[in-house]
Design a protein around this motif. Structure first.
Motif, PDB file in Angstrom:
ATOM      1  N   ASN A   8      22.844 -16.789  -3.423  1.00  0.00           N
ATOM      2  CA  ASN A   8      24.473 -17.047  -4.326  1.00  0.00           C
ATOM      3  C   ASN A   8      25.112 -18.159  -3.918  1.00  0.00           C
ATOM      4  O   ASN A   8      25.417 -18.656  -4.983  1.00  0.00           O
ATOM      5  CB  ASN A   8      25.221 -15.365  -3.799  1.00  0.00           C
ATOM      6  CG  ASN A   8      26.830 -15.485  -4.786  1.00  0.00           C
ATOM      7  OD1 ASN A   8      27.380 -15.453  -3.831  1.00  0.00           O
ATOM      8  ND2 ASN A   8      26.183 -16.054  -5.975  1.00  0.00           N
TER       9      ASN A   8
ATOM     10  N   GLY B  37      28.353 -18.984 -11.963  1.00  0.00           N
ATOM     11  CA  GLY B  37      28.276 -18.123 -10.713  1.00  0.00           C
ATOM     12  C   GLY B  37      29.418 -19.117 -10.090  1.00  0.00           C
ATOM     13  O   GLY B  37      28.653 -20.446 -10.342  1.00  0.00           O
TER      14      GLY B  37
ATOM     15  N   LEU C 238      33.149 -11.242  -6.154  1.00  0.00           N
ATOM     16  CA  LEU C 238      32.279 -10.633  -5.675  1.00  0.00           C
ATOM     17  C   LEU C 238      32.120  -9.191  -5.440  1.00  0.00           C
ATOM     18  O   LEU C 238      32.907  -8.574  -4.975  1.00  0.00           O
ATOM     19  CB  LEU C 238      31.524 -11.685  -3.868  1.00  0.00           C
ATOM     20  CG  LEU C 238      30.556 -11.066  -3.665  1.00  0.00           C
ATOM     21  CD1 LEU C 238      29.342 -12.122  -3.181  1.00  0.00           C
ATOM     22  CD2 LEU C 238      30.317  -9.556  -2.883  1.00  0.00           C
TER      23      LEU C 238
ATOM     24  N   THR D 287      35.105 -14.684  -3.431  1.00  0.00           N
ATOM     25  CA  THR D 287      33.388 -14.966  -3.458  1.00  0.00           C
ATOM     26  C   THR D 287      32.770 -14.660  -1.528  1.00  0.00           C
ATOM     27  O   THR D 287      32.893 -14.714  -0.955  1.00  0.00           O
ATOM     28  CB  THR D 287      32.721 -16.153  -3.894  1.00  0.00           C
ATOM     29  OG1 THR D 287      32.362 -15.406  -5.514  1.00  0.00           O
ATOM     30  CG2 THR D 287      31.049 -16.352  -3.747  1.00  0.00           C
TER      31      THR D 287
ATOM     32  N   TRP E  96      31.587 -13.431   1.123  1.00  0.00           N
ATOM     33  CA  TRP E  96      30.091 -14.106   1.774  1.00  0.00           C
ATOM     34  C   TRP E  96      30.464 -13.307   3.812  1.00  0.00           C
ATOM     35  O   TRP E  96      29.415 -13.072   4.173  1.00  0.00           O
ATOM     36  CB  TRP E  96      29.805 -15.295   2.051  1.00  0.00           C
ATOM     37  CG  TRP E  96      29.926 -15.423   0.640  1.00  0.00           C
ATOM     38  CD1 TRP E  96      28.551 -15.470  -0.596  1.00  0.00           C
ATOM     39  CD2 TRP E  96      29.153 -17.087   0.312  1.00  0.00           C
ATOM     40  NE1 TRP E  96      28.825 -16.050  -1.616  1.00  0.00           N
ATOM     41  CE2 TRP E  96      28.231 -17.035  -0.841  1.00  0.00           C
ATOM     42  CE3 TRP E  96      29.892 -18.370   0.637  1.00  0.00           C
ATOM     43  CZ2 TRP E  96      28.792 -18.326  -1.382  1.00  0.00           C
ATOM     44  CZ3 TRP E  96      29.247 -19.118  -0.281  1.00  0.00           C
ATOM     45  CH2 TRP E  96      28.840 -19.618  -1.257  1.00  0.00           C
TER      46      TRP E  96
ATOM     47  N   LEU F 103      24.231  -7.167  -5.250  1.00  0.00           N
ATOM     48  CA  LEU F 103      25.327  -8.298  -5.460  1.00  0.00           C
ATOM     49  C   LEU F 103      25.119  -9.306  -7.087  1.00  0.00           C
ATOM     50  O   LEU F 103      24.341  -9.382  -6.821  1.00  0.00           O
ATOM     51  CB  LEU F 103      24.988  -9.495  -4.555  1.00  0.00           C
ATOM     52  CG  LEU F 103      25.886  -9.891  -4.140  1.00  0.00           C
ATOM     53  CD1 LEU F 103      26.060 -10.956  -2.500  1.00  0.00           C
ATOM     54  CD2 LEU F 103      26.218 -11.783  -4.917  1.00  0.00           C
TER      55      LEU F 103
ATOM     56  N   GLN G 296      28.273 -11.813  -8.610  1.00  0.00           N
ATOM     57  CA  GLN G 296      28.919 -12.660  -8.456  1.00  0.00           C
ATOM     58  C   GLN G 296      29.746 -12.947 -10.031  1.00  0.00           C
ATOM     59  O   GLN G 296      28.341 -13.974 -10.584  1.00  0.00           O
ATOM     60  CB  GLN G 296      28.507 -13.692  -7.707  1.00  0.00           C
ATOM     61  CG  GLN G 296      29.692 -14.207  -6.800  1.00  0.00           C
ATOM     62  CD  GLN G 296      29.700 -15.751  -7.179  1.00  0.00           C
ATOM     63  OE1 GLN G 296      29.060 -16.846  -7.416  1.00  0.00           O
ATOM     64  NE2 GLN G 296      31.068 -16.178  -7.918  1.00  0.00           N
TER      65      GLN G 296
END
Length: 583
Positions: A81, A92, A98, A151, A155, A409, A411
């Protein structure tokens, strides 16, 4: 010669579509496969130890390298990502949100993460209304469309619970690519060029545009296929995150830079909004469709629209109707229209909701809604369901590791390049998810400070007999639930493999009522890919469907788990630049 037909806002990213003649002549230019259906572009990718599927081959390879270093599927997903924020920045990046669904093999348990941001606390409803003047909707671009980017916190939430390798290791490949540069592939270059022109055409709403031109244009133009793109500012930002963790972004120098930029450009985002941001661990919700437990995340996303459509369609023998027959497509489109009326009325941030919407997912409610489908005529106007009936742009990637952990996932920047506003020296665009609020005071999705807007990005996951079966997603705004639905029907009802299910021709229906306040009055428009025959098109028109010349049909990645042979099956469809790879 390539012929550009139309650019369409999908509600998540800007997507550009080609005519049915594709790139070089007619569809007869397609070659023949010696095995499997001819519409499939390749065989599924098989691997015993791990699998990664993303929308860019280089991101896939980074994720695969992480797995080979002993990282978990979640480590691989974070690394991939981060890479997509460098090499596919139109769709993204760390200025966006996300969502993820995670299967923990050790716990035999599923987790959901909502890492979407909230609206600025200083921007009140009355202030927003005064700033908008006569506008009835928020602008798509510029300072009023910006909400907190979620985002990076996403993470670190994922990494803290499921990660193994240091975050520095996960970000290092992206830092290197951002500094050294990376060649831009065909589909990304194509949409990048159109998105840059679109933003330039909307500069009246974008109070600061010089930073975008500096970072994302090369000598004043969007990159072409094969041109090398560099982003040293983003490399420096990733370095700060690698050293200082999530607090570097939400409380440290990056937050200060965002605050400073926001104050000078009219954005209401403040360091205090960033400092108080938190992702939310949530329980995925599911329905059982013909023996398969299909999981999505609850609102503020649109994932439950998939579940509503499956509940409605379970009452029909779809296989008997035939894949992509007029009768089959008619039912799917009408189910979509019904679910999207509820989506437009009830889907919103649950922290602000007055009532539960669990009733939308009951089989009893689906049976009531199913009765509204006329098999002989397309609907033009529908209403949302009655609670009295209660009985219940984007990058997608998926990764799986040797221990059996799997992550789905997704995003997004919202639209391609989001708000069009790039904080000084940081190298990423702030998303424009805030444009998805409604302005009607009595609406579930009405704007409020500190509230999450309706969002279109949805990861998908399927269990079979309590075991992981499929981790998948389909990029593209309102196309996402439609894509989820078609992929699932392809696999469950028609027995396609994981690659075939993504490559098969799709429909895309637009014009349904939306959470921002627009209302379907004429049945909308139905776009069909070139693989759907002229005879089917004619039959659909006779049923009352208004056919559109073209649209965006999504971008799919998936990993399927073969419990018998203990093998991962990976897929990446032909509509994007992506790749699935395993080992």
């Amino acid at each position: 010669m390539k012929r550009i037909i139309v650019a369409a806002l999908s509600g998540c990213c800007l997507f550009i579509c080609l005519s049915s003649s594709v790139l070089y002549g007619q569809t007869s230019d397609k070659g023949d496969r010696i095995s499997g259906p001819n519409f499939a572009t390749r065989s599924p990718v098989l691997g015993r130890h791990g699998m990664v599927a993303t929308s860019h081959p280089l991101a896939t390879q980074i994720g695969l390298d992480v797995l080979k270093q002993g990282g978990t599927a979640i480590d691989a997903a974070i690394a991939a990502n981060a890479a997509l924020g460098v090499i596919e920045p139109n769709n993204g990046g760390i200025g966006g949100d996300l969502f993820a669904i995670i299967w923990s093999a050790k716990e035999r348990k599923m987790y959901g993460l909502n890492a979407s941001g909230r609206s600025p606390q200083e921007l009140t409803y009355n202030t927003l209304k005064n700033l908008l003047g006569n506008r009835t909707q928020l602008p798509l671009y510029g300072p009023l469309s910006v909400s907190v980017p979620g985002t990076v916190d996403g993470w670190f939430q994922l990494h803290g619970r499921f990660g193994k390798l240091p975050m520095r290791t996960l970000l290092e490949p992206s830092i290197r690519y951002a500094r050294e540069g990376v060649p831009v592939p065909q589909v990304i270059a194509y949409s990048w060029q159109i998105a840059a022109r679109r933003l330039a055409d909307n500069q009246a709403d974008i109070t600061e545009f010089a930073n975008f031109r500096k970072i994302f244009l090369i000598q004043g133009k969007a990159p072409v296929e094969g041109q090398v793109f560099r982003n040293p500012d983003l490399a420096a930002t990733y370095e700060k995150i690698a050293r200082g963790g999530r607090d570097a972004f939400y409380k440290g120098s990056i937050a200060e830079d965002m605050d400073r930029y926001a104050r000078r450009t009219g954005i209401y985002l403040r360091k205090a909004d960033l400092a108080t941001h938190r992702s939310t661990w949530i329980q995925p919700v599911s329905v059982n469709y013909r023996g398969y437990d299909v999981f999505e995340l609850p609102p503020n996303g649109q994932g439950i629209a998939v579940l509503q459509m499956l509940n409605i369609l379970e009452g029909y023998d779809l296989k008997k109707l035939g894949h992509n027959s007029a009768e089959y497509l008619h039912l799917l489109v009408e189910a979509k229209k019904l679910a999207f009326e509820d989506r437009a009325r009830y889907y919103a941030d649950p922290e602000f909701a007055k009532d539960s919407i669990d009733w939308l997912l009951t089989k009893q409610y689906a049976a009531v809604r199913r009765k509204l489908i006329n098999p002989a005529k397309a609907s033009e106007h529908l209403d949302a369901g009655d609670p009295a009936l209660r009985a219940g742009d984007t990058v997608y990637l998926t990764a799986a590791d040797e221990e059996g952990n799997i992550v789905s996932l997704i995003q997004s920047n919202m639209l391609e390049f989001g708000s069009g506003m790039v904080p000084d020296g940081l190298g990423f665009v702030l998303h424009n998810r805030g444009t998805s609020f409604n302005l009607k005071p009595d609406h579930a999705n009405v704007y409020a400070p500190g509230k999450r807007p309706f969002t279109t990005i949805i990861p998908g996951f399927v269990l079979k007999d309590g075991q992981p079966f499929l981790s998948f997603g389909v990029m593209g705004g309102a196309m996402q639930p439609q894509g989820h639905l078609q992929v699932l029907c392809n696999i469950i009802d028609f027995g396609m493999n994981v690659q075939e299910a993504g490559d098969a021709a799709r429909f895309s229906h637009s014009g349904s009522s939306e959470p921002i306040g627009t209302v379907m009055q004429d049945g909308g428009r139905l776009a069909l890919e070139s693989g759907i025959s002229p005879a089917v098109r004619a039959s659909l028109e006779k049923l009352g469907h208004k056919l559109a010349p073209t649209d965006f049909f999504g971008g799919y990645q998936a990993i399927q788990w073969d419990t018998t042979n203990k093998i991962y099956w990976g897929a990446s469809e032909m509509r994007k630049d992506g790749q699935a790879a395993g080992y």
